[in-house]
Design a protein around this motif. Structure first.
Motif, short mmCIF file in Angstrom:
data_model
loop_
_atom_site.label_atom_id
_atom_site.label_comp_id
_atom_site.label_asym_id
_atom_site.label_seq_id
_atom_site.Cartn_x
_atom_site.Cartn_y
_atom_site.Cartn_z
N LYS A 5 0.86 -1.08 0.03
CA LYS A 5 -0.10 -0.13 -0.04
C LYS A 5 0.88 1.38 -0.02
O LYS A 5 0.54 2.29 -0.74
N TYR A 6 1.95 1.42 0.84
CA TYR A 6 2.80 2.60 0.94
C TYR A 6 3.95 2.56 0.12
O TYR A 6 4.70 1.45 0.28
N GLU A 7 4.20 3.46 -0.52
CA GLU A 7 5.31 3.53 -1.64
C GLU A 7 6.32 4.43 -0.98
O GLU A 7 5.89 5.86 -0.58
N TRP A 8 7.55 3.93 -0.93
CA TRP A 8 8.61 5.11 -0.45
C TRP A 8 8.93 5.89 -1.56
O TRP A 8 9.07 5.55 -2.63
N VAL A 9 9.04 7.28 -1.13
CA VAL A 9 9.49 8.32 -2.18
C VAL A 9 10.67 8.95 -1.89
O VAL A 9 11.73 8.76 -2.97
N ARG A 10 11.11 9.46 -0.76
CA ARG A 10 12.33 9.92 -0.63
C ARG A 10 12.58 10.45 0.88
O ARG A 10 11.83 10.33 1.49
N ARG A 11 13.92 10.10 1.12
CA ARG A 11 14.16 10.24 2.60
C ARG A 11 14.19 11.87 2.93
O ARG A 11 14.60 12.65 2.19
N ASP A 31 -0.30 11.77 0.00
CA ASP A 31 1.12 11.80 0.78
C ASP A 31 1.13 11.49 2.11
O ASP A 31 0.03 11.96 2.84
N VAL A 32 2.01 10.86 2.80
CA VAL A 32 2.22 10.19 3.75
C VAL A 32 3.56 10.65 4.26
O VAL A 32 4.54 10.63 3.28
N ALA A 33 3.98 10.43 5.66
CA ALA A 33 5.20 10.47 6.30
C ALA A 33 5.54 9.13 6.97
O ALA A 33 4.35 8.78 7.59
N MET A 34 6.66 8.65 6.51
CA MET A 34 6.77 7.22 7.39
C MET A 34 8.13 7.38 7.95
O MET A 34 8.90 7.85 7.62
N LYS A 35 7.86 6.54 9.10
CA LYS A 35 9.36 6.55 10.00
C LYS A 35 9.75 5.27 10.12
O LYS A 35 8.98 4.22 10.43
N LEU A 36 10.80 5.43 9.91
CA LEU A 36 11.85 3.77 9.85
C LEU A 36 12.65 4.05 11.24
O LEU A 36 13.40 4.80 11.38
N ILE A 37 11.95 3.02 12.24
CA ILE A 37 12.92 3.20 13.33
C ILE A 37 14.18 2.24 13.35
O ILE A 37 14.06 1.03 13.04
N VAL A 38 14.99 2.74 13.92
CA VAL A 38 16.19 2.14 14.00
C VAL A 38 16.58 1.26 15.35
O VAL A 38 16.08 1.87 16.53
N ARG A 39 16.80 0.19 15.21
CA ARG A 39 16.66 -0.81 16.34
C ARG A 39 18.05 -0.77 17.32
O ARG A 39 19.02 -1.58 16.92
N ASP A 40 17.91 0.13 17.93
CA ASP A 40 19.19 0.25 18.63
C ASP A 40 19.12 -0.19 20.04
O ASP A 40 18.01 0.33 20.90
N GLU A 41 19.92 -1.10 20.58
CA GLU A 41 19.46 -1.65 21.86
C GLU A 41 19.33 -0.78 23.04
O GLU A 41 18.54 -0.88 23.91
N SER A 42 20.03 0.38 22.88
CA SER A 42 20.13 1.62 24.15
C SER A 42 18.79 2.06 24.13
O SER A 42 18.50 2.51 25.22
N LEU A 43 17.90 2.14 23.11
CA LEU A 43 16.86 2.73 22.86
C LEU A 43 15.38 1.86 23.26
O LEU A 43 14.26 2.33 23.47
N LEU A 44 15.54 0.64 23.24
CA LEU A 44 14.50 -0.09 23.34
C LEU A 44 13.77 -0.13 24.42
O LEU A 44 12.69 -0.33 24.54
N PRO A 45 14.29 0.26 25.89
CA PRO A 45 13.57 0.11 27.08
C PRO A 45 12.14 0.77 27.06
O PRO A 45 11.19 0.70 27.41
N ASP A 46 12.38 2.24 26.43
CA ASP A 46 11.22 3.19 26.25
C ASP A 46 10.98 3.55 24.73
O ASP A 46 10.22 4.50 24.50
#
Length: 59
Positions: A5-11, A31-46
């Motif tokens: 459904k969602y097409e990536w356009v540009r960063r 148009d939509v905004a999409m967030k790609l979350i980086v899996r950083d172990e230090s950020l995982l708790p919250d």
């Protein structure tokens, strides 16, 4: 393409939790905004709480 459904356009940029991309909802033709979350172990708790709070704020 995400979920067929969602097409990536540009960063658009990056921040503490990941990257933000401009995208296109192909079903609703908007148009939509999409967030790609980086899996950083230090950020995982919250990470989930921060992401939800941010989602509500930008909605």
């Amino acid at each position: 393409m995400i979920a067929g459904k969602y097409e990536w356009v540009r960063r658009l940029g990056s921040g503490g939790m990941g990257e933000v991309w401009a995208g296109r909802d192909r079903d609703l033709h908007r148009d939509v905004a999409m967030k790609l979350i980086v899996r950083d172990e230090s950020l995982l708790p919250d990470l989930r709480k921060r992401f939800k709070r941010e989602s509500i704020a930008v909605a």
